[in-house]
Design an enzyme around this catalytic site. Structure first.
Site, PDB file in Angstrom:
ATOM      1  N   LYS A  42       4.204   1.149   9.734  1.00 36.60           N
ATOM      2  CA  LYS A  42       4.473   2.163   8.949  1.00 36.60           C
ATOM      3  C   LYS A  42       3.866   3.378   9.545  1.00 36.60           C
ATOM      4  O   LYS A  42       4.495   4.422   9.503  1.00 36.60           O
ATOM      5  CB  LYS A  42       3.750   1.942   7.421  1.00 36.60           C
ATOM      6  CG  LYS A  42       4.664   1.298   6.434  1.00 36.60           C
ATOM      7  CD  LYS A  42       4.001   1.256   5.217  1.00 36.60           C
ATOM      8  CE  LYS A  42       2.969   0.179   4.984  1.00 36.60           C
ATOM      9  NZ  LYS A  42       2.547   0.016   3.449  1.00 36.60           N
ATOM     10  N   ARG A  52       4.898 -12.338   9.914  1.00 36.08           N
ATOM     11  CA  ARG A  52       5.890 -11.126   9.469  1.00 36.08           C
ATOM     12  C   ARG A  52       7.057 -10.850  10.291  1.00 36.08           C
ATOM     13  O   ARG A  52       7.317 -11.523  11.194  1.00 36.08           O
ATOM     14  CB  ARG A  52       4.879  -9.864   9.714  1.00 36.08           C
ATOM     15  CG  ARG A  52       4.491  -9.744  10.989  1.00 36.08           C
ATOM     16  CD  ARG A  52       3.829  -8.334  11.129  1.00 36.08           C
ATOM     17  NE  ARG A  52       2.961  -7.978  10.084  1.00 36.08           N
ATOM     18  CZ  ARG A  52       2.681  -6.762   9.313  1.00 36.08           C
ATOM     19  NH1 ARG A  52       3.647  -5.742   9.603  1.00 36.08           N
ATOM     20  NH2 ARG A  52       1.968  -6.622   8.315  1.00 36.08           N
ATOM     21  N   GLU A  76       0.896  -1.002  -0.104  1.00 33.95           N
ATOM     22  CA  GLU A  76       0.148  -0.002  -0.128  1.00 33.95           C
ATOM     23  C   GLU A  76       0.941   1.386   0.138  1.00 33.95           C
ATOM     24  O   GLU A  76       1.777   1.369   0.781  1.00 33.95           O
ATOM     25  CB  GLU A  76      -0.848  -0.052   1.092  1.00 33.95           C
ATOM     26  CG  GLU A  76      -1.824   0.968   1.187  1.00 33.95           C
ATOM     27  CD  GLU A  76      -2.669   1.233   2.383  1.00 33.95           C
ATOM     28  OE1 GLU A  76      -2.889   0.338   3.301  1.00 33.95           O
ATOM     29  OE2 GLU A  76      -3.217   2.180   2.446  1.00 33.95           O
TER      30      GLU A  76
HETATM   31  P1  ATP Z   1       2.461  -1.832   8.068  1.00 35.56           P
HETATM   32  O1  ATP Z   1       1.731  -2.761   9.086  1.00 35.56           O
HETATM   33  O2  ATP Z   1       3.801  -1.766   8.500  1.00 35.56           O
HETATM   34  O3  ATP Z   1       1.520  -0.777   7.387  1.00 35.56           O
HETATM   35  P2  ATP Z   1       1.402  -3.307   5.972  1.00 35.56           P
HETATM   36  O4  ATP Z   1       1.399  -4.782   5.877  1.00 35.56           O
HETATM   37  O5  ATP Z   1       0.275  -2.742   5.998  1.00 35.56           O
HETATM   38  O6  ATP Z   1       2.487  -2.803   6.793  1.00 35.56           O
HETATM   39  P3  ATP Z   1       1.628  -3.222   3.073  1.00 35.56           P
HETATM   40  O7  ATP Z   1       2.228  -2.096   2.256  1.00 35.56           O
HETATM   41  O8  ATP Z   1       0.293  -3.585   2.808  1.00 35.56           O
HETATM   42  O9  ATP Z   1       2.130  -2.939   4.533  1.00 35.56           O
HETATM   43  O10 ATP Z   1       2.809  -4.550   2.849  1.00 35.56           O
HETATM   44  C1  ATP Z   1       2.871  -4.884   1.575  1.00 35.56           C
HETATM   45  C2  ATP Z   1       3.308  -6.455   1.705  1.00 35.56           C
HETATM   46  O11 ATP Z   1       4.413  -6.579   2.708  1.00 35.56           O
HETATM   47  C3  ATP Z   1       2.359  -7.356   2.239  1.00 35.56           C
HETATM   48  O12 ATP Z   1       2.076  -8.490   1.578  1.00 35.56           O
HETATM   49  C4  ATP Z   1       2.522  -7.750   3.887  1.00 35.56           C
HETATM   50  O13 ATP Z   1       2.122  -8.542   4.263  1.00 35.56           O
HETATM   51  C5  ATP Z   1       3.950  -7.611   3.677  1.00 35.56           C
HETATM   52  N1  ATP Z   1       4.740  -7.085   4.635  1.00 35.56           N
HETATM   53  C6  ATP Z   1       4.614  -6.107   5.325  1.00 35.56           C
HETATM   54  N2  ATP Z   1       5.419  -5.829   6.541  1.00 35.56           N
HETATM   55  C7  ATP Z   1       5.824  -7.089   6.560  1.00 35.56           C
HETATM   56  C8  ATP Z   1       6.791  -7.621   7.692  1.00 35.56           C
HETATM   57  N3  ATP Z   1       7.370  -7.100   8.809  1.00 35.56           N
HETATM   58  N4  ATP Z   1       7.366  -8.880   7.197  1.00 35.56           N
HETATM   59  C9  ATP Z   1       7.053  -9.302   6.177  1.00 35.56           C
HETATM   60  N5  ATP Z   1       6.157  -8.982   5.095  1.00 35.56           N
HETATM   61  C10 ATP Z   1       5.605  -7.754   5.510  1.00 35.56           C
HETATM   62 MG    MG Z   2      -1.143  -3.904   4.530  1.00 28.46          MG
END
Ligand code: ATP
Ligand code: MG
Length: 563
Positions: A272, A262, A37
């Protein structure tokens, strides 16, 4: 490192895929995606996901898409989109012509929403967001059906089209799936598919005033792109029944969602939202502050794509949440840098040395090895002169036991130079601080010295030294798990006040004067360093990427030795 057999599955996802290929599922094809995102910069956790998704495609001869999940224009920005693409490329991956956006599918998603309405599986609800939440029930109590659940297909279609046409104010209506308000899984209790929101979208501008919810957009986007294995993190496990329900109701290609844990790193936060707050509140200098766990921060700190890829590979793939020791990430960087990094001399906290018996004005060019790990790196010349700098910490007025470096009356070896002996010190008249050492040298070439001299120091000629700024970093947080803060408490209280130390007046060997940002080297005895973006010709700024002391390597050796 054990050899990885490319045909042997090395984690549970590879096992699933190998099995699927055997069964001829998806005609044996593998197609993954990385779906960020664009509401912030990528961090090391994302790198895990990127390496996993692109890596699986590579390993199984498939493809991996880059898709922006851009369904929430309130938080998304072009700056983030650009940064994400830059970082994925930097990590070494290529989506070729497969750059997609959930917003590419807004029309299709609307058409599918109408299909659900026509099939009596979605309805327009007039409850406020707050009321939707309040009537949702809990894990132990069923939810309450919305009074609008019984609307006719015609009325729902009409209302949904008018939502889309902008006839209603923000937040006044939603489109909800009609599933089961008593479902044990809360995600199935008539989840919202669309909300009315007047916000300018980075790509579609003001074309839309309704936006799909993440759950409604994600699986269908996967389906449209022919994704075979939709890999996501564990928090989406409970969403999988909904993911499956949507594609089943629509009768479209059904990607398989697979969850993994994660990545969390000790001594830092990874969400984020929190990283954004650190940036907005000026607690760090920006998304690319070298203390941040973002890819841009790590890059600026001196991490290479290889070090990060290697790290994400070696931590493996877990089904249960865990925290990886940041010392292991640092270990991977040292391993990565040991071979290629040229060795350089840099004095970070200088103390002046005057060699009284060395002729004034004389300069000798001493041969120095560029990299003991790489003979092809050759030699360079280091100017040696009467006035030098050594590290302040390498001299003690009152040397404690086991201190074998310089003190009055003692000898040390200057690497690639001579043996010097400290004769006396000069002190600042008011503070009493030692400001200069008066020494003598033994003109015998080092190779011919037979007596024992315990210590070897690094040094820089005073006349030829390049003045530099050097930034030293420590963990961003003082606690190991800064995410572990009770709701409502200030999680920023754990920020490490000493995470950045700026040293000005550092003295570098002359070859480093023109170091361009991104230049990597080892400062002998100090660690691996990288020239910062702020470097200017003749006025370099260096970041310490990582020190030389390898806590992780030490532990590993100890365990390996059975100790
Ligand atoms: P945040 O919770 O930090 O906002 P998010 O999961 O909402 O992170 P996205 O941009 O949606 O952020 O993530 C893109 C991809 O990266 C998704 O498939 C997510 O599952 C993966 N991802 C995000 N954070 C991690 C992590 N700490 N370890 C492994 N994969 C991750
Ligand atoms: Mg996400």
């Amino acid at each position: 490192m054990p050899e990885i057999n490319p045909t042997e599955p090395s984690n549970f996802i590879e096992q699933i895929i190998t099995e699927d290929i055997k069964q001829g599922k998806n005609q044996g094809k593998v197609h993954t995606r990385f779906p960020p995102e664009p509401n912030g910069y990528l961090h090391i956790g994302h790198a895990k996901s990127i390496c996993l998704n692109f890596g699986l495609a590579q390993k199984f001869g498939g493809k991996c898409n880059l898709r922006f999940d851009d369904t929430n224009p309130v938080k998304e920005e072009q700056e983030y989109i650009d940064a994400i693409m830059r970082d994925v490329r930097w990590l070494g991956f290529d989506w070729e012509d497969r750059l997609f956006h959930a917003s590419d599918y807004f029309e299709q998603l609307c058409a599918w929403a109408e299909k659900l309405i026509q099939d009596g599986k979605a309805y327009v609800c007039d409850l406020s967001a707050e009321d939707v939440r309040l009537t949702r029930g809990t894990l132990t109590q069923p939810g309450k059906e919305s009074p609008f659940r019984i609307r006719s297909v015609e009325e729902n279609l009409d209302l949904f089209r008018r939502m889309k046409a902008g006839e209603f104010p923000d937040g006044s209506h939603t489109l909800r799936a009609k599933i089961d308000m008593a479902a044990p899984n809360l995600n199935l209790r008539d989840p919202v598919l669309y909300r009315i929101l007047r916000a300018t979208h980075p790509r579609t501008g003001d074309q839309w005033c309704i936006y799909p919810m993440y759950d409604w957009a994600h699986g269908q986007s996967d389906s449209i792109e022919g994704i075979t294995h939709s890999i996501c993190t564990l928090e989406f496990e409970d969403h999988r029944p909904l993911y499956d329900w949507f594609v089943e109701q629509l009768g479209i290609h059904h990607p398989q969602q697979i969850e993994f844990a994660r990545l969390n790193l000790s001594y830092t936060v990874m969400s984020k939202r929190k990283l954004l707050q650190l940036v907005r509140d000026g607690r760090v200098s920006g998304w690319d502050d070298p203390r941040m766990p973002t890819l841009s921060g790590l890059r600026r700190r001196g991490y290479t794509p290889e070090a990060i890829r290697n790290f994400t590979e070696r931590i493996g793939l877990a089904k249960r949440a865990s925290v990886v020791d940041v010392a292991f990430l640092e270990h991977c960087l040292r391993e990565d840098q040991n071979q290629p990094a040229p060795r350089r001399m840099a004095v970070l906290r200088p103390l002046k040395v005057v060699i009284e018996n060395y002729p004034e004005g004389q300069v000798e060019q001493m041969e120095a090895i560029n990299n003991p790990e790489d003979p092809s790196a050759g030699m360079r010349l280091l100017p040696f002169s009467r006035e030098l700098y050594i590290e302040r910490d390498d001299f003690r007025e009152e040397p404690p036991p086991k201190f074998f470096r310089l003190a009055v009356g003692r000898e040390v070896r200057l690497r690639y130079g001579y043996i010097i002996k400290c004769e006396r010190v000069i002190k600042d008249a008011t503070t009493g601080e030692v400001i200069e050492l008066r020494c003598t040298y033994d003109p015998t070439p080092l190779a011919q010295i037979t007596r024992k001299v315990k210590s070897t120091l690094h040094w820089v000629s005073a006349q030829a030294a390049v003045n530099a700024e050097v930034r030293l970093y420590d963990h961003l947080f003082t606690q190991e798990d800064p995410e572990d803060v009770p709701e409502g408490e200030d999680w920023t209280a754990g920020l490490n006040p000493n995470s950045l130390e700026i040293l000005t007046g550092c003295k570098l060997e002359p070859i480093l004067a023109e170091a361009e940002s991104g230049y990597h080297c080892q400062f002998e005895r100090q660690g691996y360093f990288c020239a910062d973006l702020d470097s200017k010709p003749g006025r370099p700024v260096f970041n310490r990427s990582v020190g030389l002391k390898d806590e992780w390597g030490r532990l590993e050796k100890k365990q390996g030795a059975g100790g």
